[in-house]
Design an enzyme around this catalytic site. Structure first.
Site, short mmCIF file in Angstrom:
data_model
loop_
_atom_site.label_atom_id
_atom_site.label_comp_id
_atom_site.label_asym_id
_atom_site.label_seq_id
_atom_site.Cartn_x
_atom_site.Cartn_y
_atom_site.Cartn_z
CG ASP A 121 32.30 -46.48 39.42
OD1 ASP A 121 31.43 -47.08 38.78
OD2 ASP A 121 32.44 -46.58 40.65
CG HIS A 134 24.62 -44.70 34.71
ND1 HIS A 134 23.32 -45.08 34.89
CD2 HIS A 134 25.27 -44.96 35.84
CE1 HIS A 134 23.19 -45.55 36.12
NE2 HIS A 134 24.34 -45.50 36.72
C1 SDX Z 1 27.96 -48.20 38.10
O1 SDX Z 1 23.21 -49.18 37.22
C2 SDX Z 1 23.71 -48.40 38.12
O2 SDX Z 1 23.02 -47.60 38.74
C3 SDX Z 1 25.21 -48.58 38.37
C4 SDX Z 1 25.87 -47.58 39.31
C5 SDX Z 1 25.35 -47.73 40.74
O3 SDX Z 1 25.44 -46.75 41.49
O4 SDX Z 1 24.97 -48.87 41.11
O5 SDX Z 1 25.63 -46.26 38.87
C6 SDX Z 1 27.36 -47.81 39.40
O6 SDX Z 1 28.05 -49.36 37.79
C7 SDX Z 1 28.36 -47.09 37.14
C8 SDX Z 1 28.89 -47.64 35.79
C9 SDX Z 1 30.36 -48.08 35.99
N1 SDX Z 1 30.84 -48.74 34.73
C10 SDX Z 1 31.70 -48.11 33.93
O7 SDX Z 1 32.06 -46.95 34.07
C11 SDX Z 1 32.18 -49.00 32.76
C12 SDX Z 1 32.18 -48.18 31.47
N2 SDX Z 1 30.77 -47.94 31.08
C13 SDX Z 1 30.17 -48.85 30.16
O8 SDX Z 1 30.63 -50.17 30.19
C14 SDX Z 1 28.66 -48.64 30.00
O9 SDX Z 1 28.47 -47.30 29.85
C15 SDX Z 1 27.74 -49.17 31.06
C16 SDX Z 1 27.97 -50.60 31.36
C17 SDX Z 1 27.88 -48.37 32.32
C18 SDX Z 1 26.31 -48.99 30.55
O10 SDX Z 1 26.20 -49.82 29.47
P1 SDX Z 1 24.84 -49.89 28.62
O11 SDX Z 1 23.75 -49.11 29.25
O12 SDX Z 1 24.58 -51.34 28.31
O13 SDX Z 1 25.20 -49.09 27.32
P2 SDX Z 1 25.85 -49.69 26.05
O14 SDX Z 1 27.01 -50.55 26.44
O15 SDX Z 1 24.76 -50.30 25.22
O16 SDX Z 1 26.44 -48.40 25.34
C19 SDX Z 1 25.70 -47.70 24.36
C20 SDX Z 1 26.77 -47.23 23.37
C21 SDX Z 1 27.58 -48.38 22.77
O17 SDX Z 1 28.08 -47.93 21.52
P3 SDX Z 1 27.24 -48.24 20.14
O18 SDX Z 1 26.82 -49.70 20.21
O19 SDX Z 1 26.07 -47.31 20.17
O20 SDX Z 1 28.20 -47.95 19.04
O21 SDX Z 1 27.75 -46.41 24.05
C22 SDX Z 1 29.02 -47.04 24.01
C23 SDX Z 1 28.76 -48.50 23.68
O22 SDX Z 1 29.90 -49.07 23.05
N3 SDX Z 1 29.62 -46.88 25.32
C24 SDX Z 1 30.89 -46.58 25.54
C25 SDX Z 1 31.02 -46.47 26.93
N4 SDX Z 1 29.83 -46.72 27.51
C26 SDX Z 1 28.97 -46.99 26.51
N5 SDX Z 1 31.92 -46.38 24.68
C27 SDX Z 1 33.10 -46.08 25.26
N6 SDX Z 1 33.31 -45.94 26.60
C28 SDX Z 1 32.29 -46.14 27.45
N7 SDX Z 1 32.48 -46.02 28.76
#
Ligand code: SDX
Length: 428
Positions: free
Chosen positions: A363, A306
């Site tokens: 989710d 998140h």
């Molecule tokens: C919702 O914003 C809100 O409030 C949203 C929400 C709401 O109520 O409106 O809470 C609802 O959208 C929840 C999120 C649902 N999405 C998912 O579950 C999709 C999986 N999650 C990711 O795509 C990610 O965690 C996000 C999109 C939710 C957040 O992305 P960020 O903040 O841009 O973080 P990032 O992608 O920069 O991640 C930081 C690191 C990265 O690795 P490094 O570059 O440090 O090596 O963490 C890794 C990412 O690759 N990472 C994950 C991951 N989420 C982040 N690696 C594997 N699996 C994951 N789920």
């Protein structure tokens, strides 16, 4: 003069005011930055940028705190109802009983959609994703209510809000009925909000449909948990589109489209598809986690991570307990819940997830409950939209009430070609 911060650019120093929120969150007020320094800030994804002042929802991502208008989500999920929470978000206060009764009655009497809207459904393919259908039909509402487009007339705005709150479940159930070739089921004014939605989703003209109160209560709690979440992607989209002053319905249609994305609300559908894949491919949980950790692999552990929560998402904790409770009361055994809990356990003991502070989000467990109460997977994100609607509208109202609000128009840092002259095609 309040607190300030100093920005030093070479030998030039600039004082900028600090804005401190009611929970101590502090922001640099850089509204004069470009005028004073000629410079802008750069923050793709806006992870460090406050787009507005808001009194609707407070999140503390480090502590895993979520409050709607100051009330903890744990208390609202246990003690409130979705329409009561909607009034809290829309008006800023919990309603008196007479206010809630009146609001509920108004909602009930506006649940039908114009009969001509059904031609819109018929023009769309049967396999159209229900989020695309809902975005289209909600956007079309402005054509059926041209008299409600003046955003400066509070009576018209309130009428538009009421119609949206009342009709979105009907529009959503219609998207499902269209996809399975069944006739639309008209709203039933004798039923509460969630029971009415369930009947429109699963009822048929051929026989009576009895709503299971356990399912209706579970759905009501799910909607409460999704009702708002401050400046998430879809809410920010509602604000961005709303800032140019189109009808409310246009902004909400944009919010539905933004929520559809797999990184946002679409994740609940992706989580179930991920769990089902792991269930089919026996023992692939480890393999899945390895792929999710591989920077060269686009696979993510859906429902994890998140932008704001760097601790447990409080909604996920409530949903995990609710999933167990609902499945037990329905006498349903869910292999997917077992897989999800095992995945969570493994991820939370894996340094890749722990070091990046990746926890289950809203989710991760919601889809297991939706599936247990019979909601088709392609409708999961639509349920998220029905829940998020009062939050979207609350932010839209707050923005329109803000006298300092301006049309949203971010800047950029240009990295393209510098000035060059046109070359005739014969010389290229
Ligand atoms: C919702 O914003 C809100 O409030 C949203 C929400 C709401 O109520 O409106 O809470 C609802 O959208 C929840 C999120 C649902 N999405 C998912 O579950 C999709 C999986 N999650 C990711 O795509 C990610 O965690 C996000 C999109 C939710 C957040 O992305 P960020 O903040 O841009 O973080 P990032 O992608 O920069 O991640 C930081 C690191 C990265 O690795 P490094 O570059 O440090 O090596 O963490 C890794 C990412 O690759 N990472 C994950 C991951 N989420 C982040 N690696 C594997 N699996 C994951 N789920």
């Amino acid at each position: 003069m309040g607190q300030t911060a100093k920005i030093q650019c070479g030998d030039q120093g600039f004082e900028v005011p600090l804005i401190v929120g009611s929970e101590g969150e502090t922001a640099l007020d850089i509204r004069q930055l470009r005028a004073k320094t000629g410079m802008i800030t750069y923050d793709p994804g806006y992870g460090n940028t406050g787009a507005c002042l808001s009194a609707v929802t407070f999140i503390d991502g480090e502590k895993g705190i979520l409050r709607y208008r100051g009330y903890p989500i744990e208390q609202l999920a246990e003690k409130s109802t979705f329409l009561e929470v909607a009034m809290l978000l829309l008006n800023g206060e919990l309603p008196r009983k007479d206010e809630l009764v009146s609001f509920t009655g108004e909602i009930t009497r506006h649940t039908m959609i114009h009969e001509d809207m059904k031609w819109l459904y018929r023009s769309l393919p049967k396999d159209a994703h229900p989020m695309a259908v809902c975005a289209a039909v909600v956007g079309a509402l402005s054509t059926f209510y041209p008299g409600l487009q003046d955003n400066t007339d509070s009576t018209k705005v309130n009428a538009a809000i009421l119609r949206l709150m009342a009709k979105l479940p009907t529009i959503a159930a219609g998207a499902h009925k269209h996809s399975i070739g069944q006739p639309f089921i008209y709203p039933d004014n004798s039923l509460d909000y969630c029971s009415n939605f369930l009947k429109m989703m699963f009822g048929t003209p051929c026989e009576p449909y009895m709503v299971d109160p356990v399912v209706a209560r579970a759905l009501d709690r799910l909607l409460i948990l999704h009702a708002d979440h401050e400046q998430n992607c879809s809410t920010s989209s509602v604000r961005m589109v709303g800032s140019s002053q189109p009808p409310l319905y246009a902004s909400i249609s944009a919010g539905i489209s933004a929520l559809w994305g797999p990184l946002h609300g679409g994740a609940n559908q992706e989580v179930i598809e991920m769990l089902e894949r792991i269930e089919r491919e026996e023992g692939s949980a480890e393999n899945f986690l390895d792929r999710a950790k591989d920077r060269n692999d686009t696979t993510k552990l859906m429902g994890f991570g998140h932008r704001v929560y760097k601790n447990h998402d409080p909604r996920a904790l409530i949903l995990k307990a609710t999933a167990r409770e609902v499945l037990e009361r329905l006498g349903v055994r869910s292999k997917l819940l077992e897989i999800a809990m095992k995945l969570e356990e493994r991820a939370l003991s894996d340094d890749y997830f722990v070091s990046r502070k990746l926890y289950p989000n809203v989710d991760f467990y919601s889809g297991i409950i939706y599936k247990a109460i019979g909601i088709p997977v392609n409708m999961f994100t639509v349920l998220f939209a029905i829940g998020r609607l009062p939050g979207w509208i609350a932010h839209w109202k707050e923005m329109h009430a803000d006298r300092e609000a301006r049309i949203s128009r971010p800047r950029q840092v240009y990295t393209g070609a510098q000035k060059r002259d046109y070359v005739a095609i014969a010389q290229r």
